[in-house]
Design a protein around this motif. Structure first.
Motif, PDB file in Angstrom:
ATOM      1  N   ARG A 173      40.356  -2.834  81.146  1.00  0.00           N
ATOM      2  CA  ARG A 173      41.004  -2.258  80.257  1.00  0.00           C
ATOM      3  C   ARG A 173      40.709  -0.895  79.959  1.00  0.00           C
ATOM      4  O   ARG A 173      41.653  -0.336  79.194  1.00  0.00           O
ATOM      5  N   LEU A 174      39.818  -0.286  80.661  1.00  0.00           N
ATOM      6  CA  LEU A 174      39.605   1.296  80.449  1.00  0.00           C
ATOM      7  C   LEU A 174      40.743   2.378  80.580  1.00  0.00           C
ATOM      8  O   LEU A 174      40.659   3.007  79.801  1.00  0.00           O
ATOM      9  N   PRO A 175      41.166   1.948  81.686  1.00  0.00           N
ATOM     10  CA  PRO A 175      42.467   3.049  82.104  1.00  0.00           C
ATOM     11  C   PRO A 175      43.605   3.185  80.844  1.00  0.00           C
ATOM     12  O   PRO A 175      44.009   4.316  80.733  1.00  0.00           O
ATOM     13  N   ALA A 176      43.519   2.199  80.331  1.00  0.00           N
ATOM     14  CA  ALA A 176      44.702   2.033  79.286  1.00  0.00           C
ATOM     15  C   ALA A 176      43.933   2.111  77.669  1.00  0.00           C
ATOM     16  O   ALA A 176      44.811   1.532  76.766  1.00  0.00           O
ATOM     17  N   ILE A 177      42.783   2.483  77.539  1.00  0.00           N
ATOM     18  CA  ILE A 177      42.358   2.443  76.368  1.00  0.00           C
ATOM     19  C   ILE A 177      42.957   3.220  75.255  1.00  0.00           C
ATOM     20  O   ILE A 177      42.942   3.019  74.088  1.00  0.00           O
ATOM     21  N   GLU A 178      43.582   4.261  75.630  1.00  0.00           N
ATOM     22  CA  GLU A 178      44.257   5.118  74.739  1.00  0.00           C
ATOM     23  C   GLU A 178      45.657   4.240  73.921  1.00  0.00           C
ATOM     24  O   GLU A 178      45.759   4.533  72.867  1.00  0.00           O
ATOM     25  N   LYS A 224      36.604  -2.805  68.103  1.00  0.00           N
ATOM     26  CA  LYS A 224      36.213  -3.391  69.140  1.00  0.00           C
ATOM     27  C   LYS A 224      35.544  -2.580  70.113  1.00  0.00           C
ATOM     28  O   LYS A 224      34.534  -2.928  70.963  1.00  0.00           O
ATOM     29  N   TRP A 225      36.093  -1.355  70.395  1.00  0.00           N
ATOM     30  CA  TRP A 225      35.368  -0.564  71.385  1.00  0.00           C
ATOM     31  C   TRP A 225      33.985   0.262  70.914  1.00  0.00           C
ATOM     32  O   TRP A 225      33.180   0.432  71.810  1.00  0.00           O
ATOM     33  N   CYS A 226      34.122   0.400  69.778  1.00  0.00           N
ATOM     34  CA  CYS A 226      32.622   1.019  69.028  1.00  0.00           C
ATOM     35  C   CYS A 226      31.623  -0.175  69.407  1.00  0.00           C
ATOM     36  O   CYS A 226      30.429  -0.103  69.661  1.00  0.00           O
ATOM     37  N   ALA A 302      29.479   3.507  78.304  1.00  0.00           N
ATOM     38  CA  ALA A 302      29.337   3.797  77.065  1.00  0.00           C
ATOM     39  C   ALA A 302      29.823   5.217  76.766  1.00  0.00           C
ATOM     40  O   ALA A 302      30.344   5.418  75.710  1.00  0.00           O
ATOM     41  N   LYS A 303      29.478   5.989  77.601  1.00  0.00           N
ATOM     42  CA  LYS A 303      29.680   7.402  77.409  1.00  0.00           C
ATOM     43  C   LYS A 303      31.154   7.723  77.557  1.00  0.00           C
ATOM     44  O   LYS A 303      31.891   8.376  77.006  1.00  0.00           O
ATOM     45  N   THR A 304      31.946   7.015  78.470  1.00  0.00           N
ATOM     46  CA  THR A 304      33.339   7.285  78.902  1.00  0.00           C
ATOM     47  C   THR A 304      34.167   6.777  77.704  1.00  0.00           C
ATOM     48  O   THR A 304      34.963   7.604  77.143  1.00  0.00           O
ATOM     49  N   VAL A 305      33.828   5.587  77.199  1.00  0.00           N
ATOM     50  CA  VAL A 305      34.663   4.950  75.698  1.00  0.00           C
ATOM     51  C   VAL A 305      34.141   6.043  74.728  1.00  0.00           C
ATOM     52  O   VAL A 305      34.890   6.361  73.998  1.00  0.00           O
ATOM     53  N   ALA A 306      32.910   6.371  74.460  1.00  0.00           N
ATOM     54  CA  ALA A 306      32.611   7.358  73.453  1.00  0.00           C
ATOM     55  C   ALA A 306      33.282   8.484  73.310  1.00  0.00           C
ATOM     56  O   ALA A 306      33.848   8.981  72.249  1.00  0.00           O
ATOM     57  N   ASP A 307      33.480   9.124  74.595  1.00  0.00           N
ATOM     58  CA  ASP A 307      34.467  10.354  74.771  1.00  0.00           C
ATOM     59  C   ASP A 307      35.777   9.980  74.285  1.00  0.00           C
ATOM     60  O   ASP A 307      36.552  10.857  73.713  1.00  0.00           O
ATOM     61  N   LYS A 308      36.434   8.932  74.595  1.00  0.00           N
ATOM     62  CA  LYS A 308      37.756   8.663  74.286  1.00  0.00           C
ATOM     63  C   LYS A 308      37.914   8.523  72.733  1.00  0.00           C
ATOM     64  O   LYS A 308      38.898   8.817  72.045  1.00  0.00           O
ATOM     65  N   PHE A 329      29.610  10.155  65.057  1.00  0.00           N
ATOM     66  CA  PHE A 329      30.655   9.780  64.908  1.00  0.00           C
ATOM     67  C   PHE A 329      31.584  11.085  64.298  1.00  0.00           C
ATOM     68  O   PHE A 329      30.835  11.781  63.649  1.00  0.00           O
ATOM     69  N   VAL A 330      32.729  11.026  64.493  1.00  0.00           N
ATOM     70  CA  VAL A 330      33.517  12.242  64.233  1.00  0.00           C
ATOM     71  C   VAL A 330      33.906  12.459  62.600  1.00  0.00           C
ATOM     72  O   VAL A 330      33.718  11.017  61.990  1.00  0.00           O
TER      73      VAL A 330
END
Length: 344
Positions: A173-178, A224-226, A302-308, A329-330
């Motif tokens: 699912r990572l490529p379509a995380i946005e 979910k992603w967090c 984890a880093k890839t998702v965190a950047d998103k 967190f932002v």
């Protein structure tokens, strides 16, 4: 561009110099030709001037297309093939046709690759969902005998299999995380507690004391992603933590007002020279190689998702023992900016 053009036309220049030298030699050596030095000077000057004018004219004409291509390269868009300049002569036309054909072939191969990747991802996702059914049934059987110590050992191994399957599902699912995440205000301690609960059989097997401390802070994130990021950090912490030790999760706010979460373990720690590479795909580090238990994917994912999610993920340096992984967190006041970025 001019230097390159001169270098490409060295044969022209050498031919001109050779012919002019030959003409001068014939004039000077042939006794039947009487030419004054002034006439010889005008002869050479007129030839050189004519050649320079011709050379400049050809330079401007022949490099017009190449100059336009160079400008296109500096500001190349996805539809660059549609903005190719008009070819000037036959050679430019050949170059133009080759670029268009190369673009067409690339698009075809890219389309085939995407189609193949989509089929593989769908197959993987389908396989994972099929595997989850017997895993769920196994969990129900394990939960039916909570007091059996042998069953508890099996449950810990079941958890490891489940985590691997779950990580693979998130990878597809990572490529379509946005288009998959929803940003909202969430309690970070609650998310951490849910992940600790999931990892409880593994923690119990190693007799790890897990505590959640600090302020019950809230941050803008996707639940979910967090939790997926937390799962990778906690999995690493549990994996490398020695038995009969402690694992701590601390949440608070930095001096600049940013919410953070620390995962603190008592494992062997990360070597200082390895810190810059811990988020590289496939990097296992010295501890992972010694224990032969690392894949080099957990922190990378984890880093890839965190950047998103606009989450800063880093290992706190200067630790003499154990590891401190921090999620920052932002800022809540940047919520609108992050949400707009997610919608683009």
């Amino acid at each position: 561009m001019f230097i390159r053009y001169v270098d490409a036309r060295k044969s022209w220049i050498l031919l001109f110099v050779g012919l002019l030298g030959l003409a001068n030699a014939l004039i000077l050596l042939d006794q039947g030709i009487q030419v004054t030095s002034t006439s010889l000077f005008y002869f050479n000057a007129s030839f050189i001037l004519s050649f320079l004018l011709f050379f400049i004219w050809r330079f401007k004409r022949e490099t017009k297309y190449a100059t336009a291509l160079a400008a296109l390269q500096e500001d190349m868009a996805l539809d660059w093939i549609e903005t190719l300049p008009e070819p000037g002569d036959g050679l430019d036309k050949i170059t133009n046709d080759i670029l268009q054909e190369a673009s067409l072939q690339f698009k075809r191969k890219l389309s085939d690759y995407k189609e193949t990747q989509l089929i593989e991802n769908e197959f993987t996702a389908s396989w994972i969902h099929e595997v989850k059914t017997p895993l769920t049934a196994m969990k129900l059987i394990l939960d039916a005998r909570p007091s059996d110590p042998e069953i508890r050992k099996i449950e810990a191994e079941w958890l490891r299999v489940y985590l691997l399957v779950d990580r693979q599902l998130h990878m597809t699912r990572l490529p379509a995380i946005e288009s998959d995440y929803v940003l909202e205000l969430a309690s970070i301690q609650r998310l951490a507690a849910e992940e600790v609960r999931e990892l409880a059989p593994w923690c119990m097997e190693k007799n790890l004391a897990v505590s959640i401390e600090g302020t019950d802070v809230k941050a803008i994130t996707d639940r979910k992603w967090c939790r997926f990021i937390l799962r990778q950090l906690l999995t690493n912490a549990v994996k490398y933590n020695p038995a009969n030790t402690a694992l701590m999760i601390v949440t608070d706010v930095t001096e600049t007002g940013q919410v953070f979460l620390d995962v603190i373990d008592e494992g062997p720690g990360i070597q200082p020279h390895e810190l810059p590479r811990i988020f590289d795909k496939g990097f296992t580090g010295e501890n992972g190689r010694i224990q032969n238990a690392a894949t080099g994917l957990g922190l990378y994912l984890a880093k890839t998702v965190a950047d998103k999610l606009e989450i800063t993920l880093k290992a706190q340096p200067g630790q003499t023992k154990g590891t401190v992984m921090r999620m920052i967190f932002v800022n809540p006041n940047a919520f609108e900016a992050v949400r707009r970025g997610a919608g683009e």
